[in-house]
Enzyme design. Structure first.
Site, PDB file in Angstrom:
ATOM      1  NE  ARG A   1     -21.514  13.931 -38.318  1.00 17.11           N
ATOM      2  CZ  ARG A   1     -21.464  13.738 -37.002  1.00 17.11           C
ATOM      3  NH1 ARG A   1     -20.826  12.688 -36.495  1.00 17.11           N
ATOM      4  NH2 ARG A   1     -22.043  14.586 -36.180  1.00 17.11           N
ATOM      5  CG  ASP A   2     -20.574  15.401 -42.661  1.00 16.65           C
ATOM      6  OD1 ASP A   2     -20.980  14.233 -42.787  1.00 16.65           O
ATOM      7  OD2 ASP A   2     -20.991  16.174 -41.783  1.00 16.65           O
TER       8      ASP A   2
ATOM      9  CG  ASP B   1     -26.787  16.416 -44.387  1.00 18.81           C
ATOM     10  OD1 ASP B   1     -27.813  16.669 -43.732  1.00 18.81           O
ATOM     11  OD2 ASP B   1     -25.706  16.111 -43.874  1.00 18.81           O
TER      12      ASP B   1
ATOM     13  CE1 TYR C   1     -25.243   8.421 -40.606  1.00 17.82           C
ATOM     14  CE2 TYR C   1     -23.697   9.692 -39.281  1.00 17.82           C
ATOM     15  CZ  TYR C   1     -24.851   8.930 -39.373  1.00 17.82           C
ATOM     16  OH  TYR C   1     -25.602   8.697 -38.250  1.00 17.82           O
TER      17      TYR C   1
END
Ligand code: FRU
Length: 480
Positions: free
Chosen positions: A155-156, A38, A97
């Protein structure tokens, strides 16, 4: 030696540039070794675009997730990437992450998910950091664990500002039925508070939503996300996981995405996931990961010790609820003007032209009598085909003519009445195609067996009224 020795790793990367292997791309960001995924932390600061991305510098597996960093002023000249952040304490020991970037009082800050597993249980924390002197200094954790009612798949974060306040949106999975969703947090005097889920009319829509972005286009809000667990359909959702969006109006009071469109994919190719958008100077610029989770076997560069690339920067526009993607205008500066090949013909069924070691192709076809048109990239006896079926109004991308790597067909609706317009960027292995002036886009990786320049062939089953177009040789990115 420490597992993540920044100095040693940075030196090793520097020694790996210019990239040598014949499957390495010229105008797509990638690394000489390790696995990238990503794009992260896209920001504009100090007159430069900052591009971070997920990177395992230690191997070609999805572990040891670090952030790499590069920067550019023009999307042509880039800094040699460096290791910017790596797992270093109990919070992110199992990976730094994905996350986003923002500029605070002139300082570039990132917000990322600390991945941590204890006895198989994920304890995700969201943490800020400041980018200084080539690396991220880790700072405060603003949310220490998942929200109540959600699993560890949490997440993210992607930060945005509304009504003078800061918010972030984050991907999540509901505990009750293990379905995917997104939540929004709001910054206040007492810290960051969870406002809850973004209501929508998609119904049950996969088991996890990864990498959300919330982007404004005029008065519209676009929620980009990557749902996992949707079934394949005749003309879309043909990859294992999707990357797409809904456009509507987000009310932060009712936490509702109102009057939204159906879910549409941002890319119809084989190799596109986890995109991130940077809004800058009125432009919405997107980078995607050219790859796909859980499909590592389809990418033969693993044997050479590196995997995956990022897309070129794309500029997005929203028109009638649909996102048009085009290569960012800066990509024109890669054209080597004196190589321009003009194509101009009438009443023909076939045309063929040699391509360069890195090309951009513009094709403007008045289809005439033709009912089926095939635009082929021929690599000797191998081929990648774009097949337009005028009766069905479908475009098929056929990779079955390649011997290495992933194969298969991706098919989608494309409404072309009498004219077909294609723009194709052909790098060493990365191909990005834009259809009908960006109405659809497709990212495709091909790994030709022979190190030869492909040939462009256009064939039709009836006379095309006219074909005009241009081919340029493209320069590669410059690294310093
Ligand atoms: C998407 C993703 C993200 C995660 C990251 C880890 O490709 O799974 O959800 O943060 O990759 O590398």
């Amino acid at each position: 030696m420490e597992k993540f020795d920044k100095k040693a790793i940075d030196e090793q990367v520097r020694a790996g540039f210019p990239l040598e292997h014949r499957w390495h791309n010229k105008f797509h960001l990638e690394m000489p070794f390790g696995l990238i995924n990503d794009p992260n932390g896209l920001t504009f600061s100090d007159g430069k675009y900052h591009i971070f991305f997920q990177w395992n510098p230690l191997g070609c597996e999805h572990k040891n997730k670090c952030w790499a960093h590069t920067e550019t002023r023009d999307f042509i000249h880039y800094a040699v990437p460096q290791l910017a952040m790596w797992p270093s304490d109990e919070h992110d020991k199992d990976g730094c992450y994905s996350g986003c970037g923002t500029v605070e009082d002139g300082q570039l800050r990132v917000l990322y998910t600390c991945n941590r597993k204890e006895d198989g249980v994920r304890i995700p924390a969201q943490r800020f950091g400041s980018y200084k002197g080539g690396q991220v200094k880790k700072e405060e954790i603003i949310v220490a664990d998942k929200a109540e009612g959600y699993t560890g798949h949490f997440r993210d974060p992607y930060i945005f500002t509304r009504r003078g306040k800061r918010y972030f949106i984050i991907g999540a999975q509901r505990e009750a039925d293990e379905t995917g969703t997104v939540l929004i947090y709001e910054e206040g005097a007492e810290g960051w508070k969870c406002l809850g889920e973004v209501k929508n009319r998609l119904g049950e829509f996969g088991y996890m939503w990864e990498c959300p972005n919330l982007v404004q286009f005029g008065s519209y809000d676009v929620l980009i996300f990557c749902p996992q667990g949707l079934d394949e359909r005749a003309f879309d959702r043909q990859n294992i996981y999707q990357a797409g969006y809904i456009a509507g109006h987000l009310s932060l009071d009712s936490m509702d995405m109102m009057q939204h469109t159906k879910f549409q994919e941002l890319d119809k190719g084989f190799d596109f996931y986890a995109p991130q958008v940077l809004s800058h100077e009125g432009r919405q610029l997107l980078f995607g990961w050219m790859g796909m989770p859980d499909k590592d076997g389809e990418y033969p560069t693993k044997e050479q010790g590196w995997m995956y690339s990022l897309t070129m920067p794309r500029e997005l526009r929203l028109r009638q609820g649909h996102i048009y993607s085009r290569p960012a205008r800066e990509m024109k500066d890669l054209r080597i003007q004196e190589t321009a090949v003009e194509m101009e013909s009438e009443a023909l069924t076939e045309i063929a032209r040699p391509l360069f070691d890195g090309s951009e192709i513009l094709l403007d076809i008045e289809m005439g009598e033709a009912k089926e048109l095939v635009v082929a990239l021929k690599y000797g006896t191998e081929s990648l085909l774009f097949i337009y079926d005028r009766r069905e109004q479908t475009m098929s991308i056929d990779r079955n003519g390649m011997r290495n790597g992933g194969r298969g067909i991706r098919r989608f609706k494309l409404f072309a009445d009498t004219k077909l317009f294609l723009q194709i960027f052909v790098d060493k292995t990365a191909v990005e195609a834009f259809f009908q002036h960006g109405e659809e886009a497709a990212s495709i990786l091909v790994f030709p067996e022979k190190n030869i320049q492909p040939e462009l062939q256009v064939t039709a089953d009836g006379e095309m009224m006219s074909l005009s177009g241009k081919i340029w040789e493209l320069d590669g990115y410059w690294y310093r």
